[in-house]
Motif scaffolding. Structure first.
Motif, PDB file in Angstrom:
ATOM      1  N   ARG A 147     -74.555  37.151  -8.873  1.00  0.00           N
ATOM      2  CA  ARG A 147     -75.399  37.096  -8.008  1.00  0.00           C
ATOM      3  C   ARG A 147     -76.466  36.408  -7.743  1.00  0.00           C
ATOM      4  N   ASP A 148     -76.382  35.683  -6.414  1.00  0.00           N
ATOM      5  CA  ASP A 148     -77.272  34.048  -6.715  1.00  0.00           C
ATOM      6  C   ASP A 148     -78.536  34.740  -6.360  1.00  0.00           C
ATOM      7  N   ASP A 149     -78.800  35.310  -5.348  1.00  0.00           N
ATOM      8  CA  ASP A 149     -80.181  35.476  -5.595  1.00  0.00           C
ATOM      9  C   ASP A 149     -80.543  37.451  -5.434  1.00  0.00           C
ATOM     10  N   ARG A 150     -81.736  37.142  -5.460  1.00  0.00           N
ATOM     11  CA  ARG A 150     -81.902  39.319  -5.849  1.00  0.00           C
ATOM     12  C   ARG A 150     -82.869  39.817  -4.329  1.00  0.00           C
ATOM     13  N   HIS A 151     -82.982  39.214  -3.643  1.00  0.00           N
ATOM     14  CA  HIS A 151     -83.374  39.341  -2.691  1.00  0.00           C
ATOM     15  C   HIS A 151     -83.883  41.335  -2.145  1.00  0.00           C
ATOM     16  N   THR A 152     -83.104  41.553  -2.258  1.00  0.00           N
ATOM     17  CA  THR A 152     -82.175  43.140  -2.155  1.00  0.00           C
ATOM     18  C   THR A 152     -82.614  43.839  -3.320  1.00  0.00           C
ATOM     19  N   ASP A 153     -83.918  43.630  -3.813  1.00  0.00           N
ATOM     20  CA  ASP A 153     -83.888  44.402  -4.887  1.00  0.00           C
ATOM     21  C   ASP A 153     -85.108  44.861  -4.901  1.00  0.00           C
ATOM     22  N   GLY A 154     -85.827  45.397  -5.115  1.00  0.00           N
ATOM     23  CA  GLY A 154     -87.447  45.791  -5.482  1.00  0.00           C
ATOM     24  C   GLY A 154     -87.870  45.194  -6.472  1.00  0.00           C
ATOM     25  N   LYS A 155     -89.260  44.647  -6.296  1.00  0.00           N
ATOM     26  CA  LYS A 155     -90.286  44.361  -7.349  1.00  0.00           C
ATOM     27  C   LYS A 155     -89.708  44.625  -8.332  1.00  0.00           C
ATOM     28  N   PHE A 156     -89.833  45.627  -8.295  1.00  0.00           N
ATOM     29  CA  PHE A 156     -89.705  46.777 -10.412  1.00  0.00           C
ATOM     30  C   PHE A 156     -88.162  46.424 -10.799  1.00  0.00           C
ATOM     31  N   LYS A 157     -87.238  46.439  -9.691  1.00  0.00           N
ATOM     32  CA  LYS A 157     -85.830  46.232 -10.297  1.00  0.00           C
ATOM     33  C   LYS A 157     -85.922  45.005 -10.994  1.00  0.00           C
ATOM     34  N   ARG A 158     -86.033  44.126  -9.786  1.00  0.00           N
ATOM     35  CA  ARG A 158     -86.319  42.457 -10.133  1.00  0.00           C
ATOM     36  C   ARG A 158     -86.804  42.177 -11.562  1.00  0.00           C
ATOM     37  N   TRP A 159     -88.189  42.428 -11.859  1.00  0.00           N
ATOM     38  CA  TRP A 159     -88.996  43.103 -12.987  1.00  0.00           C
ATOM     39  C   TRP A 159     -87.974  43.430 -14.620  1.00  0.00           C
ATOM     40  N   THR A 160     -87.829  44.349 -14.020  1.00  0.00           N
ATOM     41  CA  THR A 160     -87.176  45.056 -15.486  1.00  0.00           C
ATOM     42  C   THR A 160     -86.124  44.715 -15.712  1.00  0.00           C
ATOM     43  N   ALA A 161     -84.974  43.963 -14.659  1.00  0.00           N
ATOM     44  CA  ALA A 161     -84.048  43.261 -14.597  1.00  0.00           C
ATOM     45  C   ALA A 161     -83.561  41.801 -15.672  1.00  0.00           C
ATOM     46  N   ALA A 162     -85.231  41.084 -15.674  1.00  0.00           N
ATOM     47  CA  ALA A 162     -84.887  40.064 -15.641  1.00  0.00           C
ATOM     48  C   ALA A 162     -85.701  40.730 -17.625  1.00  0.00           C
TER      49      ALA A 162
END
Ligand code: UDP
Ligand code: MG
Length: 320
Positions: free
Chosen positions: A132-147
């Motif tokens: 995936r080249d962007d994570r705009h469909t994920d919430g902040k929380f999911k993005r942060w935990t994934a990172a």
């Protein structure tokens, strides 16, 4: 010759309580397959496998109906709910094709990326990772935990492909190699890059789930993360040993100092409360944490040693 230019494609879709999305998903996948056949990229024998991961809704009935209506559909019913990774693994082990593409049932992954995957496969890649080249469909929380997960994984020396979930193409050879990994704690995103075959990435952007709800709870996500990290690295165990060694050195120094103070009747000015209670809390907490981490590995060994089947197939529909 013709098999080389026209590979049989098998699309593998794990489904858990997906009655809300299956009608649209099957139509979309089916027309995708047809258009790939028309363009001469894949064989007309290509097929779509739905793996029912112990759904409690009408998912299996829905799959059975599809299989009856069109011979390109196949159904694999697992005996109970095993979880996404196992359903996917079961699907790959039971599917047959020159190339196998795994994709979620909710069409969040861009089905059009399959065209490029097949082109890359035709160029000689055994594995094509969808990234995936962007994570705009994920919430902040999911993005942060994934990172955070990818950061820790990198520190642990684990070779995962950031932002690659389980949308990928694997050749028959790659799937056969994957089949040799009989570990109970299977983490496909970690194992597949380990196969070491010629691979490449295809970028796509991930949309929203168009119906139904996410089947991955926060607990599942956390569980998958811990599984991924501990299945591929013993760094946590080493960190405990290192931590223990450091604490030991400090304790040694402190003991020497306490002994010296006693012998020389030194005035330490310590009434004794803070200096007793802080190490107690600190070391107690540290010990519990350490036991917990070791326990995680012991638990894994327990699960592996029992050699229970990773999944059980109850029924297979379609095919010959
Ligand atoms: N899934 C499964 N078994 C489970 C949970 C999920 O087979 O126990 C499937 C689900 O039907 C879907 C895919 O795994 O096809 C990904 O699940 P979901 O879309 O709910 O996860 P998210 O995209 O929210 O991470
Ligand atoms: Mg999804």
């Amino acid at each position: 010759m013709s098999t080389k230019s026209m590979p049989v494609l098998a699309i593998v879709i794990p489904c858990y309580n997906e009655e809300a999305v299956l009608p649209v998903t099957s139509r979309t996948m089916s027309s995708k397959l047809d258009s790939l056949v028309e363009r001469g990229l894949i064989s007309p024998d290509s097929r779509i496998y739905f793996v029912d991961d112990g759904s409690t809704d009408a998912t299996w009935a829905c799959i059975a109906q599809m299989v009856a209506s069109d011979r390109k559909f196949r159904g694999i019913k697992l005996a109970r709910n095993y979880g996404h990774q196992y359903a996917l693994y079961a699907g790959l082990m039971n599917a047959d094709g020159d190339a196998m593409v795994s994709i979620d049932a909710d069409l969040q992954d861009d089905i059009n990326a399959v065209d490029t995957m097949i082109e890359r496969f035709a160029e000689g890649n055994e594995i094509v990772f969808g990234v995936r080249d962007d994570r705009h469909t994920d919430g902040k929380f999911k993005r942060w935990t994934a990172a955070l997960h990818y950061w820790v994984a990198a520190r642990f020396g684990i070779k995962t492909i950031p932002n690659h979930a389980d949308f990928r193409l694997m050749s028959r050879k790659a799937v056969a190699m994957l089949g040799k990994y009989r570990e109970n704690n299977i983490y496909l995103r970690g194992v597949v890059p380990l196969l070491g075959l010629k691979s490449c990435k295809v970028f796509y952007s991930r949309g929203e789930r168009y119906a139904g709800e996410s089947k991955y709870t926060l607990r599942d996500m956390l569980g998958l993360s811990v599984r991924g990290l501990t299945s591929f690295s013993i760094t946590p165990l080493r960190a405990i040993a290192l931590c223990g060694f450091t604490v030991f050195l400090i304790s040694l120094g402190l003991s020497g100092w306490a002994l010296w103070a006693k012998i020389t009747n030194m005035e330490t000015g310590i009434e004794g409360w803070a200096s007793t209670v802080i190490p107690m809390y600190l070391l107690g907490g540290l010990q519990l944490l350490a036991i917990g981490v070791v326990g995680e590995y012991v638990g894994k060994m327990y699960m592996e040693v029992k050699k229970r089947p990773m999944y059980q197939v109850e029924e297979i529909l379609g095919g010959d």
